[in-house]
Design an enzyme around this catalytic site. Structure first.
Site, short mmCIF file in Angstrom:
data_model
loop_
_atom_site.label_atom_id
_atom_site.label_comp_id
_atom_site.label_asym_id
_atom_site.label_seq_id
_atom_site.Cartn_x
_atom_site.Cartn_y
_atom_site.Cartn_z
N ILE A 122 -1.39 -4.58 23.13
CA ILE A 122 -2.40 -5.59 23.46
C ILE A 122 -1.74 -6.93 23.78
O ILE A 122 -2.14 -7.62 24.72
CB ILE A 122 -3.40 -5.72 22.29
CG1 ILE A 122 -4.25 -4.43 22.19
CG2 ILE A 122 -4.29 -6.94 22.45
CD1 ILE A 122 -5.10 -4.32 20.92
N ASP A 169 9.74 -13.32 14.63
CA ASP A 169 9.14 -12.48 13.59
C ASP A 169 8.02 -13.31 12.96
O ASP A 169 8.30 -14.35 12.33
CB ASP A 169 10.21 -12.09 12.55
CG ASP A 169 9.64 -11.18 11.46
OD1 ASP A 169 8.41 -11.22 11.20
OD2 ASP A 169 10.44 -10.45 10.84
N VAL A 170 6.78 -12.87 13.13
CA VAL A 170 5.65 -13.69 12.68
C VAL A 170 5.56 -13.83 11.16
O VAL A 170 4.77 -14.63 10.67
CB VAL A 170 4.30 -13.17 13.23
CG1 VAL A 170 4.22 -13.34 14.73
CG2 VAL A 170 4.04 -11.72 12.81
N ASN A 226 -1.47 -12.49 17.63
CA ASN A 226 -1.77 -11.07 17.94
C ASN A 226 -0.96 -10.08 17.12
O ASN A 226 -1.47 -9.02 16.76
CB ASN A 226 -1.53 -10.84 19.44
CG ASN A 226 -1.49 -9.36 19.78
OD1 ASN A 226 -2.51 -8.68 19.80
ND2 ASN A 226 -0.28 -8.84 19.99
N TYR A 281 -5.32 -2.86 5.29
CA TYR A 281 -5.38 -3.34 6.68
C TYR A 281 -6.73 -4.00 6.93
O TYR A 281 -6.82 -5.10 7.48
CB TYR A 281 -5.16 -2.16 7.62
CG TYR A 281 -5.19 -2.48 9.10
CD1 TYR A 281 -4.04 -2.88 9.77
CD2 TYR A 281 -6.37 -2.34 9.84
CE1 TYR A 281 -4.07 -3.15 11.15
CE2 TYR A 281 -6.41 -2.61 11.20
CZ TYR A 281 -5.25 -3.01 11.85
OH TYR A 281 -5.29 -3.28 13.20
N LYS A 303 -7.64 -7.94 7.90
CA LYS A 303 -8.40 -8.27 9.11
C LYS A 303 -9.69 -9.02 8.77
O LYS A 303 -10.10 -9.91 9.50
CB LYS A 303 -8.70 -7.01 9.92
CG LYS A 303 -7.44 -6.37 10.55
CD LYS A 303 -6.72 -7.34 11.47
CE LYS A 303 -5.58 -6.69 12.23
NZ LYS A 303 -4.83 -7.64 13.08
N THR A 333 -10.68 1.10 18.92
CA THR A 333 -9.40 1.79 19.09
C THR A 333 -8.91 1.60 20.53
O THR A 333 -9.63 1.88 21.48
CB THR A 333 -9.56 3.28 18.79
OG1 THR A 333 -10.18 3.41 17.50
CG2 THR A 333 -8.20 3.98 18.76
N THR A 360 -2.50 2.02 22.54
CA THR A 360 -1.26 1.23 22.40
C THR A 360 -0.25 2.06 21.58
O THR A 360 -0.62 3.03 20.92
CB THR A 360 -1.51 -0.09 21.63
OG1 THR A 360 -1.85 0.24 20.28
CG2 THR A 360 -2.62 -0.91 22.27
#
Ligand SMILES: NC(=O)c1ccc[n+]([C@@H]2O[C@H](COP(=O)([O-])OP(=O)(O)OC[C@H]3O[C@@H](n4cnc5c(N)ncnc54)[C@H](O)[C@@H]3O)[C@@H](O)[C@H]2O)c1
Length: 261
Positions: free
Chosen positions: A18, A63-64, A90, A156, A160, A188, A191
């Site tokens: 994405i 590296d976020v 992202n 996860y 989010k 979904t 990716t």
């Protein structure tokens, strides 16, 4: 004239999936994109391809989960461009497909660092620039899983959900300074993240995904990029504090729960 003509934009996790589609979409709409990722070979290739089309793009290792990396990416964009118009947080990783009590503390900490603390770090680096110029658009990548449950993905989904809640809160806090903050919740999407999940868990997951989306297919990265282009553009000048669901109807009609065994 592109929808993002002249805008200075930062996109994390831009080497693939994405994030790649967003970087490409932004550049084609006239933005100068500063792309960050940990996969330097892929990231450099993405930027080289954009430059070969005559578009404005730069790649920096980022590296976020590392504050100094995030600050360097954001500050380089702001210093080179003289301003910072758009930040897209992202990058994220998928650790799940297991009952919560089987997740290790190390897995939890990594997930939270990459998927949630990263949003704090990106915003912390970008806000001083946006506050100074009294404008900016922040887009945080959430997920349909922040809205509906799916066996095995509690951590996860928790991250989010927090990303969505933070986005809404920041919209309130920084709206008076003309800084818009929105999130996107993809369903979904085709990716590498999902290719890996199917490879690890089996084809039944891919079949379940088709049934989960009333529209009858999974999404394309470019369909999320379109949403990001809109939220980054001046056309969305009165849009802040929303979560834009781009999910093929997944959260409108949750109707199939895949069997994990
Ligand atoms: N693909 C989906 O179905 C889906 C659904 C809902 C939400 N999302 C969200 O969309 C975003 C992008 O997902 P995707 O499917 O494109 O993922 P992906 O795994 O296909 O690509 C992620 C990119 O981020 C990079 N990355 C990974 N860890 C990083 C780190 N620590 N620092 C910087 N870059 C890092 C990877 O190298 C890769 O280029 C994520 O926030 C994800 O949670 C994806």
């Amino acid at each position: 004239m592109g929808r993002l003509e002249g805008k200075i934009a930062v996109v994390t996790g831009a080497a693939d999936g994405i994030g790649h589609a967003i970087a490409e979409g932004f550049a084609r709409e006239g933005a100068h994109v500063f792309a960050g990722d940990i996969d330097d070979a892929k990231g450099e290739a993405v930027v080289a391809a954009l430059k070969a089309e005559g578009l404005a793009a730069d790649y920096l290792h980022c590296d976020v989960s590392v504050a100094a990396d995030v600050a360097r990416l954001v500050d380089t964009a702001a210093e080179t461009g003289g301003r910072l118009d758009v930040l897209v947080n992202n990058a994220a990783i998928a650790i799940g497909g297991m009952p919560l009590h089987e997740m290790t503390e190390a897995q939890w900490n990594r997930l939270i660092a990459v998927n949630l603390t990263s949003v704090f770090l990106g915003c912390k680096a970008a806000l001083p620039h946006m506050i100074r110029q009294k404008s900016g658009a922040i887009i945080n990548m959430a997920s349909a899983q922040g809205h509906v449950g799916l066996d095995g993905w509690t951590a996860y989904a928790g991250a989010k959900g927090a990303v969505m809640s933070m986005s809404r809160q920041m919209a309130v806090e920084f709206g008076p300074l003309n800084i818009r903050v929105n999130s996107i919740s993809p369903g979904t999407i085709a990716t590498p993240m999902n290719e890996k999940i199917v490879a690890e868990q089996g084809d039944h997951i891919a079949r379940a995904w088709l049934k989960m989306h009333p529209i009858g297919r999974i999404g394309k990265p470019s369909e999320i990029a379109e949403a990001a282009i809109y939220l980054a553009s001046d056309a969305a000048g009165f849009t802040t504090g929303i979560d834009l669901r781009v999910d093929g109807g997944l959260t409108a009609a949750p109707r199939f729960v895949p069997d994990l065994v």
